[in-house]
Design an enzyme around this catalytic site. Structure first.
Site, PDB file in Angstrom:
ATOM      1  N   SER A  24      76.129  80.477  33.345  1.00  0.00           N
ATOM      2  CA  SER A  24      74.972  80.679  32.463  1.00  0.00           C
ATOM      3  C   SER A  24      73.794  79.751  32.779  1.00  0.00           C
ATOM      4  CB  SER A  24      75.386  80.538  31.000  1.00  0.00           C
ATOM      5  OG  SER A  24      76.248  81.592  30.661  1.00  0.00           O
ATOM      6  N   LYS A  73      83.265  79.539  18.893  1.00  0.00           N
ATOM      7  CA  LYS A  73      82.604  80.795  18.494  1.00  0.00           C
ATOM      8  C   LYS A  73      82.781  81.140  17.008  1.00  0.00           C
ATOM      9  CE  LYS A  73      82.204  83.484  22.675  1.00  0.00           C
ATOM     10  NZ  LYS A  73      82.509  84.772  23.283  1.00  0.00           N
ATOM     11  N   GLY A 133      92.645  96.049  23.628  1.00  0.00           N
ATOM     12  CA  GLY A 133      92.262  94.662  23.374  1.00  0.00           C
ATOM     13  C   GLY A 133      91.496  94.484  22.087  1.00  0.00           C
ATOM     14  N   GLY A 136      88.243  88.324  21.529  1.00  0.00           N
ATOM     15  CA  GLY A 136      86.800  88.104  21.412  1.00  0.00           C
ATOM     16  C   GLY A 136      85.998  89.258  21.989  1.00  0.00           C
ATOM     17  N   GLY A 259      83.308  94.098  34.830  1.00  0.00           N
ATOM     18  CA  GLY A 259      82.557  93.509  33.711  1.00  0.00           C
ATOM     19  C   GLY A 259      81.289  92.771  34.112  1.00  0.00           C
TER      20      GLY A 259
END
Ligand code: NAD
Length: 298
Positions: A24, A73, A133, A136, A259
């Protein structure tokens, strides 16, 4: 970088632990530089213990905001002033925006998933999705897709610590959106196959396919993918071609994705929240994945 930093530079953080491996900072700082925006993005090793002081520092230092990752989170939620409605349903935050001391929490993973499909010219709204799934990523995808107009969703999970979360996701979708969601046990293979085969898109948001499970896939039989127009989406992006993708490609499924697009677009959504500008996604893809091009040439 030194040319850009001055007395007006606004700071954006990334608060998580461990975090030094994150892409990031490279993603956002290159995007700021490309667009000539006076922001800087830095990673901070923050645990649950140091999170309250770190969140207060967003206000004290008048930072523009922060990304939030594991293990913070969920823990950050009571420390914020507001949550956007989708984030409230998802129950986890990956982006904080500071508007003059008022901190709002957002989750951009589900937005990134939907946008990455839009980028490919694929619209799953009004269709059925089977999703494996409910951690998160699975939660963010399920809720965002339901809010955005996916008509029907079959959520599969195994009976592990995420089963209750899968139940919660189904309940909240049925209660708060027009999507009809159902809960399924991954162990029921006949049901799993039938749901995949009746879906417009099959998405895997489990840890299967990613290190240390990179040699595994939940769908091993290629005949389960009997519709070449179906979308098969694996949220994993390392490795770039997962075992699930290989199974789908073997029978000629046309729309098979990892992804990477989701990862880039979740960053782009956060970037837009902080700066009001579109991230130059194609340029950032090149910056971050130069290695991929080198490998492709070899
Ligand atoms: P998580 O730990 O919150 O959830 C893990 C999920 O995987 C749960 O549903 C769990 O039941 C399931 N699972 C784990 N092992 C399994 C097994 N052996 N068989 C069946 N199910 C199993 O993790 P997360 O943060 O939600 O990440 C899940 C996946 O999503 C990872 O592969 C990660 O790479 C990917 N991800 C991608 C992006 C992106 O931007 N592309 C972002 C976040 C996560």
């Amino acid at each position: 970088m030194t040319e850009r930093i001055d007395g007006h530079t606004l700071l954006i953080g990334l608060m998580a632990y461990p975090i030094r491996h994150s892409m990031s900072p490279t993603m956002h700082n290159n995007a700021f530089a490309k667009l000539g925006l006076n922001f800087a993005y830095l990673a901070f090793e923050i645990t649950n213990d140091t999170l309250p002081a770190a969140v207060q520092s967003i206000r004290t230092l008048d930072m523009r905001g922060s990304n939030i990752s594991m293990p913070n989170k969920q823990k950050i939620i009571p420390l914020l002033d507001k949550l956007d409605p989708a984030t409230e349903m998802i129950g986890a935050v990956n982006t904080v925006v500071n508007d003059h001391g008022v901190l709002t929490g957002y989750t951009t993973d589900g937005i990134g998933f939907m946008k990455s499909l839009d980028d490919e010219g694929l619209d799953i709204r009004g269709h059925k999705m089977t999703l494996a799934g409910a951690g998160g990523a699975g939660t963010a995808i399920a809720i965002q897709a339901a809010l955005d107009g996916v008509k029907e969703m079959s959520i599969f999970n195994r009976h592990d610590e995420f089963w209750d979360n899968a139940k919660r996701n189904v309940d909240i979708i049925n209660e708060k959106t027009d999507c009809k969601a159902t809960l399924h046990d991954l162990a029921d293979q006949d049901d799993y196959k039938a749901e995949i085969q009746s879906s417009f898109i099959y998405a895997d948001a489990t840890s299967v396919g990613m290190n240390p499970l990179q040699d595994q896939t939940l769908v091993t039989d290629p005949t389960w993918f009997n519709n070449p127009d179906q979308i098969v989406f694996d949220t994993v992006y390392a490795p770039r071609t997962t075992e699930l993708m290989k199974v789908a490609e073997k029978v000629g499924v046309k729309h098979v994705f990892n992804g990477l697009g989701m990862m880039l677009e979740q960053g782009a959504a956060a970037f837009k929240l902080w700066t009001g500008k579109e991230m130059p996604v194609d340029y950032i893809r090149e910056v971050l994945f130069e290695d991929d091009k080198e490998k492709a040439k070899a």
